[in-house]
Design an enzyme around this catalytic site. Structure first.
Site, PDB file in Angstrom:
ATOM      1  N   HIS A   1       0.810  -1.207   0.000  1.00 52.38           N
ATOM      2  CA  HIS A   1       0.000   0.000   0.000  1.00 52.38           C
ATOM      3  C   HIS A   1       0.851   1.268   0.000  1.00 52.38           C
ATOM      4  O   HIS A   1       0.363   2.334  -0.378  1.00 52.38           O
ATOM      5  CB  HIS A   1      -0.939   0.008   1.211  1.00 52.38           C
ATOM      6  CG  HIS A   1      -2.057  -0.976   1.101  1.00 52.38           C
ATOM      7  ND1 HIS A   1      -1.945  -2.294   1.504  1.00 52.38           N
ATOM      8  CD2 HIS A   1      -3.330  -0.839   0.638  1.00 52.38           C
ATOM      9  CE1 HIS A   1      -3.093  -2.920   1.288  1.00 52.38           C
ATOM     10  NE2 HIS A   1      -3.942  -2.068   0.762  1.00 52.38           N
ATOM     11  N   GLY A   2       2.091   1.183   0.446  1.00 54.76           N
ATOM     12  CA  GLY A   2       2.945   2.363   0.429  1.00 54.76           C
ATOM     13  C   GLY A   2       4.125   2.206   1.370  1.00 54.76           C
ATOM     14  O   GLY A   2       4.116   1.375   2.280  1.00 54.76           O
TER      15      GLY A   2
END
Length: 373
Positions: free
Chosen positions: A221-222
């Site tokens: 997701h990051g």
């Protein structure tokens, strides 16, 4: 040498690395294809056109779901486009569009305002409203996009697997991850968890495998540390469930559901927060039970937000069984009545689409949350 140093200096001044839209999704598409071919789970595709079409298919290109080539390989050769399939695809698209515009975007109005507040001015009730609204926003935002992608693919005769299965009715964190973003969960299970040994290893190694998989989920997701901790957050609770929580909640359905929702809501605060310190302080406010200044929350509970929260909570429950029983009871073997029910569902989808378009034209741009990943 001077040119090299100058280049390094300019690179160091870049605040953010700009990545292509939806890079994580088509990267996972290519990885799953390469791994399946490498492990002899499927033959390599000899047509560059088909492979490029698979990677670049616009319905799921920028925000999923993660579609494996093995699941749709035959559909490039053998698929049919029918009037019924086309109509069902349009209906699915309209329902997904309505989820995004009428529920997720409305809940986002409260979320954006509350999470922009200085923590010093945030009270207990407002913090909970922000957390609950974000819990509803991210579900209807992402599941709405998945519905739209599935519907668009159906227009061209492609059948994608479901990506959400009412995750907020879960009674354990493990069940939540079997229902939430199913394409990502199964991807990590099949290509990471199983190859690490899965549950066929010693207990300590099994727990390490769980943490590694959810750490990777967070990193997917990051690179922000909040996403890393968000992944670890779920990994820890799944390990605790395997150790003793599942037995404790075995015959306590209501309590198990409440516990799962608490874990989910607090997890989404960590996911939404700009930093770990902010998330921890936000959690502290949620757990303070300080009722002073509660009236402030009314500033964020306009009628449209209250309606979106109520409908969101209602539609988070799986009503499919009740709906099928109602249709079967009404139709009672009558083809005409069954067709009437189908017609009413198309009319409802059309009405929601028109209402959603009207809302879009009168609101500001609000992109899908998972466009970021």
């Amino acid at each position: 040498m001077a040119d090299s140093l100058g280049f390094a200096y300019h690179i160091s001044q870049v605040d953010k690395i700009i990545l292509p839209l939806g890079i994580s999704f088509y990267t996972f598409h290519c990885l799953s294809y390469s791994l399946d071919v490498y492990m002899n789970k499927m033959p390599a595709e000899k047509s560059l056109l088909r492979f490029a079409t698979y990677v670049l298919m616009f319905p799921q290109l920028v925000a999923g779901p993660i579609v494996r080539y093995a699941d749709i390989q035959r559909q490039f050769i053998e698929r049919s486009i029918s009037a019924v399939g086309f109509a069902n695809g349009l209906r699915r698209f309209c329902f997904g569009f309505a989820k995004k515009i009428l529920l997720a975007n409305v809940a986002a109005k409260a979320v954006d305002k509350i999470f922009a507040l200085p923590l010093e001015s945030l009270d207990w009730a407002t913090a909970w409203v922000g957390a609950v609204c974000y819990t509803l926003q991210i579900y209807f935002d992402f599941s709405g996009y998945s519905d739209m992608a599935i519907g668009l693919a159906a227009l061209f005769g492609f059948h994608y697997k479901e990506n959400f299965n009412y995750p907020y009715i879960s009674r354990s964190v493990g069940e939540f991850w079997r229902r939430w973003h199913i394409s990502l969960s199964t991807w990590l299970r099949d290509y990471v968890y199983i190859n690490l040994g899965g549950n066929r290893v010693s207990p300590w190694r099994y727990n390490v495998n769980i943490l590694l998989v959810f750490l990777l989920s967070g990193l997917w997701h990051g690179a922000n540390f909040t996403f890393v901790l968000w992944g670890i957050w779920y990994g820890v609770f799944i390990i605790l469930e395997n150790l003793f929580l599942r037995k404790y909640f075995q015959n306590k359905t209501g309590l198990a559901h409440f516990y799962t929702l608490l874990v989910i809501v607090f997890g989404w605060v960590l996911f939404r927060a700009d930093g770990v310190r902010y998330a921890l302080r936000y959690w502290g406010i949620m757990l303070s039970f300080d009722l002073s200044g509660v009236a402030q929350v009314l500033d964020y509970l306009q009628n449209d937000i209250l309606l979106a929260m109520a409908l969101g909570a209602l539609l988070s429950y799986d009503w499919r069984g009740a709906y099928k029983r109602l249709v079967l009871r009404f139709a009672a073997g009558s083809r005409q009545k069954f067709l009437l029910c189908k017609l009413l569902s198309y009319v409802a989808a059309t009405g929601l689409f028109i209402l959603s378009l009207t809302s879009v034209m009168s609101s500001t741009y609000n992109p899908f949350i998972y466009f970021r990943f």
